[in-house]
Design a protein around this motif. Structure first.
Motif, mmCIF file in Angstrom:
data_model
loop_
_atom_site.group_PDB
_atom_site.id
_atom_site.type_symbol
_atom_site.label_atom_id
_atom_site.label_comp_id
_atom_site.label_asym_id
_atom_site.label_seq_id
_atom_site.Cartn_x
_atom_site.Cartn_y
_atom_site.Cartn_z
ATOM 1 N N LEU A 59 0.869 -1.169 0.000
ATOM 2 C CA LEU A 59 0.000 0.000 0.000
ATOM 3 C C LEU A 59 0.909 1.222 0.000
ATOM 4 N N THR A 61 1.197 5.144 -0.235
ATOM 5 C CA THR A 61 0.351 6.320 -0.078
ATOM 6 C C THR A 61 0.769 7.476 -0.979
ATOM 7 N N LEU A 120 -6.658 -0.624 5.720
ATOM 8 C CA LEU A 120 -5.722 0.480 5.516
ATOM 9 C C LEU A 120 -5.845 1.033 4.092
ATOM 10 N N GLN A 121 -6.076 0.151 3.127
ATOM 11 C CA GLN A 121 -6.283 0.612 1.759
ATOM 12 C C GLN A 121 -7.495 1.546 1.681
ATOM 13 N N SER A 124 -6.504 4.977 3.081
ATOM 14 C CA SER A 124 -5.185 5.419 2.643
ATOM 15 C C SER A 124 -5.053 6.937 2.587
ATOM 16 N N LEU A 127 -3.204 8.257 5.542
ATOM 17 C CA LEU A 127 -1.928 7.625 5.854
ATOM 18 C C LEU A 127 -0.790 8.261 5.073
ATOM 19 N N GLU A 130 4.486 3.848 3.548
ATOM 20 C CA GLU A 130 4.139 2.617 2.828
ATOM 21 C C GLU A 130 3.908 1.499 3.842
ATOM 22 N N CYS A 388 1.852 5.096 10.746
ATOM 23 C CA CYS A 388 1.807 5.671 9.396
ATOM 24 C C CYS A 388 0.722 6.743 9.254
#
Length: 394
Positions: A59, A61, A120-121, A124, A127, A130, A388
């Motif tokens: 992921l 960002t 988290l995706q 995102s 955030l 990574e 993050c």
């Protein structure tokens, strides 16, 4: 169950439906990769050996910040052959427990990490940095083949959470594991002509009397109680009961403490052999380290209890469960090895935290508390949201 609990359990069950004993991780890796791709993550199937692939999900960002790595293994030990009263690969929930083969070690944690990555995706925009998931092969058989391969190919991070089963404690130390092969060479002869031969088995037995902890060079460490240990787990040799053996070998496992290395252990046993040769001029023996890909020789794992990653996971667990986590050494887990040692050796500060109890690993009718895998998954999420967070200094 709630929507969140269902989403976590679905991912765990998707992994547990597929047998993945070390060496046969191909199908489960494809399943994990497909689910992660459905969640919008960038996914790479990273072949380590033919038919054996790590799953690396990212992921990104697009904003400067910390890189957090989740690490867990997809391979498992062989489930017990007897004692099951249910299908080990048809996960089922009864009385608050999820029944499935190898859910403790460690598909419960990996499924929880997958759910955290999906969440988290979706978040995102809040955030930075990574977040990476490395779901790897080759932990149960070689203690690190998949993780070492990923690190050699450039996998790196500022922090790591490894999901080995700690019963929701934050573990900061465990043994290194050095494995070696000791071989004694003889000269075959029939028992009727013993004087013309040299029996390798007798020579090996004589040497094994000296394979004890006092043969090792070490300084005891308070965070490694009961360590180091040395154990002969396999002995083989000979061709016929009526023949003096032409060769015999022993496979040796040494659980090490800080200050010990595979090379120091090898040196200790080489000195032992040289001393034995002074007493027996006919002795022909050598000892060698087990080599990749058979075994990856992990060093001792040791983190300060106040290290930022350890503190972050402990705080996240408290926020999720309203209960403080034990932080520090665990017994018997301090005797185990894990991929966390390779990750720490690569310079990535690591905390070990996962659901599951040691007593439940690789048992017939294996199960894990649903509440524990949900707590672990939410703790992984909370840790990442803290480490993050957008605007947090990197």
């Amino acid at each position: 169950m709630s929507v969140i609990e269902n989403a976590i359990i679905e991912r765990i069950c998707a992994l547990c439906e597929i047998p993945s004993v070390s060496g046969n991780e191909g199908k489960v890796a494809k399943r994990a990769a497909g689910l992660l791709e459905q969640d919008g993550l960038s996914v790479e199937l990273q072949e380590v050996e033919p038919g054996r692939s790590n799953v690396i999900a990212r992921l990104k960002t697009g904003r400067e910040g910390s890189r957090l790595l989740f690490n867990g293994h997809l391979d498992t030990l062989p489930p017990p052959a007897e004692g099951w009263t249910r299908d080990p690969y048809r996960p089922a929930i009864e009385n608050g427990r999820l029944y499935a083969a190898e859910v403790n070690n460690m598909k419960g944690a990996v499924g929880g990490m997958m759910w955290a990555m999906a969440e988290l995706q979706r978040r995102s925009a809040d955030l930075c940095g990574e977040i990476i998931l490395s779901a790897v092969v080759g932990e149960c058989d070689s203690l690190g083949l998949g993780t070492v391969s990923a690190l050699e190919r450039g996998l790196t991070a500022d922090f790591c959470i490894n999901g080995e089963p700690t019963d929701l404690a934050v573990m900061t130390s465990h043994a290194g594991v050095t494995q070696l092969k000791l071989t004694v060479h003889g000269h075959p002869a029939h028992v009727s002509q013993r004087a013309q031969g040299i029996d390798a088995i007798s020579g090996l037995v004589a040497l094994l009397r000296h394979i004890r902890e006092d043969a090792l060079t070490y300084t005891a460490h308070p965070d490694f109680p009961g360590l180091p240990t040395i154990h002969v787990g396999v002995i083989a040799g000979g061709i016929l009961p009526s023949m003096l053996a032409p060769s015999a070998e022993a496979r040796i496992d040494v659980r090490t403490v800080p200050g010990m290395t595979p090379q120091s252990v090898l040196g200790d046993l080489q000195r032992l052999i040289e001393e034995a040769k002074k007493q027996d001029a006919k002795l022909k023996a050598e000892v060698v380290l087990s080599k990749r890909p058979t075994f990856m020789q992990p060093h001792p794992f040791h983190m300060a209890t106040d290290a930022p990653i350890v503190t972050a996971v402990a705080k996240a667990h408290l926020a999720v469960s309203a209960k403080p986590a034990h932080v520090g050494t665990l017994v018997p887990q301090v005797f185990f090895g894990s991929d966390a040692s390779h990750i720490l050796a690569a310079g990535i500060p690591t905390a070990i935290y996962g659901p599951g109890q040691v007593s439940d690993i690789s048992t017939a009718n294996e199960s894990i508390a649903v509440a524990d895998v949900v707590t672990a998954a939410q703790t992984y999420l909370a840790s990442a949201l803290s480490l993050c967070a957008k605007g947090r200094p990197s």
